[in-house]
Scaffold this active site. Structure first.
Site, short mmCIF file in Angstrom:
data_model
loop_
_atom_site.label_atom_id
_atom_site.label_comp_id
_atom_site.label_asym_id
_atom_site.label_seq_id
_atom_site.Cartn_x
_atom_site.Cartn_y
_atom_site.Cartn_z
N GLU A 52 0.82 -1.22 0.00
CA GLU A 52 0.00 0.00 0.00
C GLU A 52 0.85 1.26 0.00
O GLU A 52 0.46 2.28 -0.54
CB GLU A 52 -0.93 0.00 1.22
CG GLU A 52 -2.01 1.06 1.16
CD GLU A 52 -3.13 0.80 2.15
OE1 GLU A 52 -3.62 1.77 2.74
OE2 GLU A 52 -3.53 -0.38 2.34
N ASP A 98 -2.79 -3.05 3.11
CA ASP A 98 -3.21 -3.20 4.51
C ASP A 98 -4.25 -4.30 4.65
O ASP A 98 -5.17 -4.42 3.82
CB ASP A 98 -3.80 -1.89 5.03
CG ASP A 98 -2.72 -0.95 5.56
OD1 ASP A 98 -1.53 -1.30 5.44
OD2 ASP A 98 -3.07 0.12 6.07
N TYR A 105 -0.46 -4.04 13.92
CA TYR A 105 -1.34 -3.28 13.03
C TYR A 105 -2.26 -2.37 13.83
O TYR A 105 -2.98 -2.82 14.73
CB TYR A 105 -2.17 -4.25 12.18
CG TYR A 105 -3.02 -3.57 11.14
CD1 TYR A 105 -2.45 -3.03 10.00
CD2 TYR A 105 -4.39 -3.43 11.33
CE1 TYR A 105 -3.22 -2.39 9.05
CE2 TYR A 105 -5.18 -2.79 10.38
CZ TYR A 105 -4.59 -2.27 9.25
OH TYR A 105 -5.35 -1.62 8.31
#
Length: 699
Positions: free
Chosen positions: A7, A110, A316
């Protein structure tokens, strides 16, 4: 050749290093059988209305509901309208070329709804048909990336995630485009932006603002007395259970208590209280606490934790879960071992015995588990980055610590018919509360029922009741998380409501920033205060579906069901299209509201402004006042003549056409209360009917 799509360029660089794709080219890395490239966020988006042949901001074109959404390169706004973003077009060409040279794709965007959509939109736009697999990881450490590359998933396992993301994107397009254009057309001037999540969020801010500003403080009085036990010498303070509004009544009771100067113990209750440790952080909880404790905005916290993630220091960040599964729990001892080597909490970590398992529950883990630090040691962090890192590390130590055990004592006494109480607490086992320290014990003597307590002194205190405070980012995030149920404090109840919240952990900060950028509200210290523009929009839409917080929460719940494969994407879109038609009709009908004329009446509240007649409201034109008086009361819309009587005489004549909640017609006059909210007065009793204050809003 295999192409890996990340990303961001920073993530692509790390994956390229691990896969051996070490040669840097324009827009990608290559080597060892891999191309590693990156998106720049969303490179592709649904086309704007003119792409479907609809002319923008024209009543006859609304609502715009495409039969099928078209995809185009990301657009940027210029003085001459929108045009394709040159950087996006260039990177799309690079990715298309690499895919044409490849046998397959590894998706490394992601691991969440938006990350999936970034790839799928690009895949559809380029007409690519290559097979693709998914890299699904929760941290960017070398070991996590290597493990993920060995355990690649079939890309189609995430089809439901894509369908939920696609439904969210198309729903936001339909509601945002049509709502904004309909309201702007109705206004005839300026641009009024509305959105599926943005407008209900603004509604919560405005509603709280008016509750705060229209609150009428009332006096409140309480009695107090103190006791100094001979054994301990510590002063113990008692406070009256009841509060009095009438000062004379409170003063009379105070004089009686002062004359007697002793109280009888009527009840002693001793309990052991066990307090569970807090759950681990998800993004929203981290943002709320960072705002409360350190004054960080939601966007600041997201940016800081994202930097820590990209530096391989935390897992994350855009997670909505506060739990971890068993396999991650097995790694916690190693994390604590590493953390003890560099954390200020090293001593507390070494004191940990058997780890508390409260936050271990795989069934409550969503796409990603709760926020954790990684085994990597942080070096040379900026001050604010260190604050966020320490918050996450500290919460880990708290979450895996034992329960806090307290002995609590509640003592009730009576004097001259007045009940008093005091509370004491002794911490028997500090547990998780010992991580950051706890308040000192409040030790009470061993009193028993019937004991007589001699007072060392007594007093009366006076104050005023207070309104709910204005929203801060912390309280607004909490309200968004539970669709306006901002009084929910229990952690587990909040978790159960998450699927019905508005927005997602990944988008809530951006929604708040959008409202600030569009000048619908401003930050004043920690408070969020609506502007005149925001209040004007709220006054128009507050009774419409576009501002309905619970309905928006239901949409979010349905998106979660699509993601789980329990609700078809098509059914959701049919409902959204019907909803779009309804709100477009409602907003176009607002053209009567925007036209206004001077009433010639001075504002009854500020005495400076002139009241302006609008379709559904009469409002003071003094910006510092802006007092609204809504025309609709109990099902009846007041005429200009009625409003003129109310403004000049303080009361209308007796009017017919009102309807009760049961639908029965009745007649009444309309007048103001002390705060200039309208209320009904009945001719028979000449008194005020219970529950008929409108508090500045329509019934």
């Amino acid at each position: 050749m295999i192409t890996i799509l990340a990303e961001k360029s920073s993530v692509a660089r790390e994956i390229a290093r691990i896969t051996g794709a070490t040669r840097k080219e324009e827009g990608y890395y290559t080597g060892n059988g891999y191309h590693v490239t990156w998106a720049l966020g969303h490179l592709v988006q649904p086309a704007l209305p003119d792409g479907y042949g609809f002319k923008g901001f024209h009543r006859d074109s609304l609502p715009v509901i495409p039969e099928e959404f078209m995809l185009i390169p990301r657009q940027v706004k210029t003085d001459k309208g929108y045009k394709a973003d040159a950087a996006a077009v260039k990177q799309i060409r690079v990715i298309t070329k690499l895919w044409q040279e490849s046998e397959g794709i590894i998706v490394a965007t992601d691991c969440a709804r938006e990350g999936e959509l970034i790839f799928r939109y690009l895949y559809a736009y380029t007409g690519c048909t290559l097979p693709f697999r998914r890299l699904w990881i929760s941290s960017l450490t070398d070991s996590a990336i290597r493990k993920g590359l060995k355990e690649l998933k079939d890309g189609h396992e995430y089809d439901n995630l894509y369908l939920a993301a696609k439904a969210r994107s198309e729903a936001d397009w339909l509601v945002g485009i049509n709502g904004t254009q309909a309201l702007t057309v109705a206004a005839g001037r300026g641009t009024y932006s509305v959105g599926r999540v943005q407008t209900p969020t603004l509604g919560m801010v405005c509603k709280r603002y008016w509750e705060n500003r229209r609150f009428t403080p009332e006096p409140v009085h309480q009695l107090h007395f103190s006791v100094t036990p001979t054994k301990t010498g510590t002063v113990v303070k008692f406070i009256s259970v009841k509060k009095w509004q009438d000062k004379e009544e409170a003063a009379a009771l105070y004089n009686k208590v002062k004359a007697k100067m002793c109280a009888t113990v009527t009840k002693v209750e001793r309990k052991q209280k066990v307090e569970n440790p807090p759950l681990l952080y998800d993004l929203t909880t981290l943002q709320k606490e960072a705002n409360t404790k350190h004054g960080f905005t939601a966007e600041q916290t997201l940016e800081l934790v994202q930097k820590l993630y990209e530096a391989k220091l935390v897992t994350y960040p855009r997670t909505s879960s506060r739990y971890i599964p068993e396999d991650v729990f097995a790694e916690i001892p190693l994390l604590f071992e590493r953390l003890a080597g560099h954390s200020a909490l090293a001593e507390k970590i070494r004191e940990l015995g058997e780890l508390n398992r409260r936050c271990v529950d795989a069934s409550k883990v969503t796409d990603h588990h709760a926020l954790l630090v990684t085994p990597n040691r942080p070096l040379a962090l900026y001050k604010n980055e260190q604050i966020i890192y320490d918050m996450i590390a500290g919460r880990m130590v708290e979450a895996f610590s034992p329960e806090c055990v307290k002995d609590t004592t509640s003592v009730e006494t009576e004097c001259c018919g007045v009940a008093f109480e005091t509370k004491g607490c002794i911490v028997r086992k500090a547990g998780w509360r010992g991580v950051y320290g706890d308040k000192e014990d409040t030790i009470l003597p061993d009193w028993k029922e019937g004991d007589m307590l001699a007072m060392a002194g007594c007093s009366i205190s006076s104050g005023m009741t207070r309104p709910k405070p204005l929203h801060t980012e912390s309280s607004l995030l909490a309200a968004m998380e539970t669709s306006g149920r901002d009084d929910v404090e229990d952690e587990e109840v909040r978790q159960a409501l998450k699927d019905c919240g508005i927005g997602t952990p990944a988008t809530r900060a951006a929604i708040i920033e959008t409202l600030l950028k569009r000048e619908y509200m401003v930050r004043v210290k920690k408070s969020l205060i609506p502007t005149e523009k925001g209040l004007a929009l709220y006054s128009i839409v507050k009774e419409m579906d576009i501002a309905n917080v619970e309905m928006t929460g239901q949409w979010e719940a349905e998106l979660a069901e699509i993601e789980k494969g329990k609700t078809p994407h098509e059914a959701f879109m049919r409902d959204i299209e019907a909803y779009t038609r309804k709100i477009t009709t409602e907003l176009l009908a607002c053209d009567k509201i925007f036209g206004h004329k001077a009433s010639g009446c001075t504002c009854p509240k500020c005495g400076k402004g002139t009241m302006q007649f609008y379709g559904k409201v009469v409002r003071c034109d003094n910006p510092e006042c802006a007092q609204p008086v809504f025309r609709q009361i109990a099902g009846k819309t007041l005429t200009d003549g009625d409003m003129t009587d109310l403004l000049t005489k303080g009361k209308t004549g007796v009017l017919s056409g009102f309807k009760s909640k049961q639908g029965k017609p009745f007649s009444a006059a309309v007048t103001f209360d002390a705060e200039f909210n309208t209320k009904l007065v009945f001719p028979e009793s000449k008194g005020e009917r219970k529950g008929t204050k409108t508090k500045g809003r329509r019934k």
